[in-house]
Design an enzyme around this catalytic site. Sequence first.
Site, PDB file in Angstrom:
ATOM      1  N   LYS A  37       4.342   0.664   9.708  1.00 39.59           N
ATOM      2  CA  LYS A  37       4.460   1.916   8.950  1.00 39.59           C
ATOM      3  C   LYS A  37       3.834   3.081   9.708  1.00 39.59           C
ATOM      4  CE  LYS A  37       3.110   0.088   4.923  1.00 39.59           C
ATOM      5  NZ  LYS A  37       2.682  -0.053   3.539  1.00 39.59           N
ATOM      6  N   GLU A  92       0.876  -1.161   0.000  1.00 41.33           N
ATOM      7  CA  GLU A  92       0.000   0.000   0.000  1.00 41.33           C
ATOM      8  C   GLU A  92       0.918   1.216   0.000  1.00 41.33           C
ATOM      9  OE1 GLU A  92      -2.809   0.274   3.235  1.00 41.33           O
ATOM     10  OE2 GLU A  92      -3.592   2.163   2.463  1.00 41.33           O
ATOM     11  N   ARG A 119       5.740 -13.105   9.459  1.00 44.63           N
ATOM     12  CA  ARG A 119       6.303 -11.788   9.173  1.00 44.63           C
ATOM     13  C   ARG A 119       7.638 -11.642   9.896  1.00 44.63           C
ATOM     14  NH1 ARG A 119       2.448  -7.829   9.243  1.00 44.63           N
ATOM     15  NH2 ARG A 119       3.907  -6.180   9.707  1.00 44.63           N
TER      16      ARG A 119
HETATM   17  P1  ATP Z   1       2.744  -2.417   8.119  1.00 39.23           P
HETATM   18  O1  ATP Z   1       2.038  -3.434   8.971  1.00 39.23           O
HETATM   19  O2  ATP Z   1       4.165  -2.204   8.450  1.00 39.23           O
HETATM   20  O3  ATP Z   1       2.010  -1.134   7.982  1.00 39.23           O
HETATM   21  P2  ATP Z   1       1.592  -3.507   5.799  1.00 39.23           P
HETATM   22  O4  ATP Z   1       1.355  -4.967   5.915  1.00 39.23           O
HETATM   23  O5  ATP Z   1       0.421  -2.639   5.980  1.00 39.23           O
HETATM   24  O6  ATP Z   1       2.806  -3.096   6.705  1.00 39.23           O
HETATM   25  P3  ATP Z   1       1.745  -3.448   2.973  1.00 39.23           P
HETATM   26  O7  ATP Z   1       2.186  -2.324   2.154  1.00 39.23           O
HETATM   27  O8  ATP Z   1       0.320  -3.817   2.983  1.00 39.23           O
HETATM   28  O9  ATP Z   1       2.238  -3.140   4.432  1.00 39.23           O
HETATM   29  O10 ATP Z   1       2.635  -4.742   2.723  1.00 39.23           O
HETATM   30  C1  ATP Z   1       2.963  -5.242   1.460  1.00 39.23           C
HETATM   31  C2  ATP Z   1       3.373  -6.678   1.617  1.00 39.23           C
HETATM   32  O11 ATP Z   1       4.471  -6.794   2.501  1.00 39.23           O
HETATM   33  C3  ATP Z   1       2.241  -7.521   2.189  1.00 39.23           C
HETATM   34  O12 ATP Z   1       2.139  -8.701   1.421  1.00 39.23           O
HETATM   35  C4  ATP Z   1       2.682  -7.813   3.588  1.00 39.23           C
HETATM   36  O13 ATP Z   1       2.206  -9.070   4.000  1.00 39.23           O
HETATM   37  C5  ATP Z   1       4.209  -7.760   3.480  1.00 39.23           C
HETATM   38  N1  ATP Z   1       4.798  -7.370   4.759  1.00 39.23           N
HETATM   39  C6  ATP Z   1       4.538  -6.272   5.486  1.00 39.23           C
HETATM   40  N2  ATP Z   1       5.224  -6.263   6.642  1.00 39.23           N
HETATM   41  C7  ATP Z   1       5.959  -7.409   6.651  1.00 39.23           C
HETATM   42  C8  ATP Z   1       6.878  -8.008   7.587  1.00 39.23           C
HETATM   43  N3  ATP Z   1       7.193  -7.410   8.743  1.00 39.23           N
HETATM   44  N4  ATP Z   1       7.439  -9.186   7.258  1.00 39.23           N
HETATM   45  C9  ATP Z   1       7.139  -9.792   6.090  1.00 39.23           C
HETATM   46  N5  ATP Z   1       6.283  -9.296   5.179  1.00 39.23           N
HETATM   47  C10 ATP Z   1       5.690  -8.114   5.456  1.00 39.23           C
HETATM   48 MG    MG Z   2      -1.272  -3.832   4.678  1.00 37.13          MG
END
Ligand code: ATP
Ligand code: MG
Length: 571
Positions: free
Chosen positions: A283, A42, A273
């Site tokens: 984020k 995102e 994760r």
């Molecule tokens: P955050 O929780 O940090 O805001 P998010 O999951 O909202 O992160 P996205 O932009 O939706 O961030 O993530 C894009 C991809 O990265 C998704 O497939 C998510 O599962 C993966 N991802 C995000 N954080 C991690 C992590 N700590 N370890 C592994 N994969 C991750």
């Molecule tokens: Mg997300």
Amino acid sequence: MSEENIIPEDGKKSLNFIESVVEKDLAEGLNNNKIQTRFPPEPNGYLHIGHAKAICLDFGIAREYDGVCNLRFDDTNPIKEDTEYVDSIMQDIQWLGYKWGNVYYASDYFQQLWDYAIDLIKAGKAYIDEQTSEQIAQQKGMPTQSGVSSPFRDRPVEENLRLFNKMNTGEIAEGQMVLRAKIDMANPNMHFRDPIIYRVIHTPHHRTGDAWKAYPMYDFAHGQSDYFEGVTHSLCTLEFEVHRPLYDWFVDELKNFHPEDGTYRPHQYEFNRLNLTYTVMSKRKLLQLVKEGLVSGWDDPRMPTICGFRRRGYTPESIRKFIDKIGYTKYDGIIDYALLEHSIREDLNVGAKRVSAVLDPVKLILTNYPEGKTEMMEAINNPEDESAGVHEIAFSRELYIEREDFMEDAPKKFFRMTPGQEVRLKNAYIVKCTGVKKDDAGNIVEIYAEYDPLTKSGMPESNRKVKGTLHWVSAAHCLTAEVRLYDRLFSMENPSEEKDTDFRDLLNPDSLKILTGCKIEKELENAQPLEHFQFQRIGYFNVDLNSKPGKLIFNRTVSLKDSWSKLKDKG
Ligand code: ATP
Ligand code: MG
């Protein structure tokens, strides 16, 4: 280290559980033997090292099995999204060493998703609910107890269609109504209890502007986007496991409306994760640190962002190797930051040029060395890599050494400089301290020593045994630089676990020390931003983005040894 990634005896790397799934699907000829993945960020922040774990898997699987990995921006919430983030995400993926097939945006599917929602309404499988989000949440009930149906659940199709259109024209205020899928208010999986699939947002979208006011929710956009693109393996983190049945439900319903699309169907798989000690990975929290000025920006070298690590001096290889070491499993945990540091040390040990830098200088005068004389000494660039060659470093009567390398009343085991004791000056001579000069306050301002001309490095006499070797620079030939010593951003191992304390109160107050007046050898005069060096006996450093000739700035990437775990052992 996860068991999945241990190398078996035949030398072939064993498969992680996702690779096993892919190989099984290929063996069964699923989806016409096509492998397609996507990385779906995102665009609401900069990528962090957790994302690197997802990137290495999404792009890695495609690379390994002759497939394609596309980049898809999951941009269904205009309130938090921005093109600044889109650009940074692209830059970071490329820097990590990966290439996407196509760039897609979930917002490109707004029309298709809208049409699908209309199909659901017409089929009696979606309705407009005018209750507040609090009321809707309350009626959902508990997993063990069925929910309460909305009074709007049986609204006639025509009325649903009319109101859904109004949700998109701007006539409906945010929060006034939502579109819900009509599934099962008694399902033990809460996500099936008539999930909200559309909401009204009046903020303009970074790509579609004012064209839409009704926006699809994540669950209504993600699986369908995978389907529209032809994704076969949709890889995401474990928290989405409970969403998977709904993902399947929406994809299957969509396929029912389009039976002509054949047997192809995307599948979602979840992995653990990445969580790292001494940092946070959300984020939202990282954005807060940036906005409140608690760090200098998204690329502050203390941040766990990809651009932060880049500025700190981490290499893409070191990050990829780290991710490979920790592996992919079905269990969440927290990884020791020291493992990441180990990975960058290994990489820079073979890749970084050795130079001399004195961070806390004190003058050393060799009283028997001729005044005005300069000798050029040979310094090996990298003992791990002969092809890296040598460079010259100027030696003269007045030098700088580290203040902590001298002690007036030293204990027996102090093998550095102390009156009467011999030490070697790296790449130069053996010297013996003869005395010091102090200011009125008793601070040492100069150290005096005599050198032994027969002990020049490389000469036979130079074999004489001395226990300590010190680094130095020549006072008349060195440059002055700023050096930034970075340490862990948080003082707690797992700041996210401290529920009673605001995470900002857990920041490490000593995470940055700025040293000015450091003395570095002339060889670094034209060092370019992001270039790596080993400051001998101190650590690995790189040139900061804002460094320029005449105003050099270095960032400590990592110390030579893990001083943090030593501290912990003592404590
Ligand atoms: P955050 O929780 O940090 O805001 P998010 O999951 O909202 O992160 P996205 O932009 O939706 O961030 O993530 C894009 C991809 O990265 C998704 O497939 C998510 O599962 C993966 N991802 C995000 N954080 C991690 C992590 N700590 N370890 C592994 N994969 C991750
Ligand atoms: Mg997300």
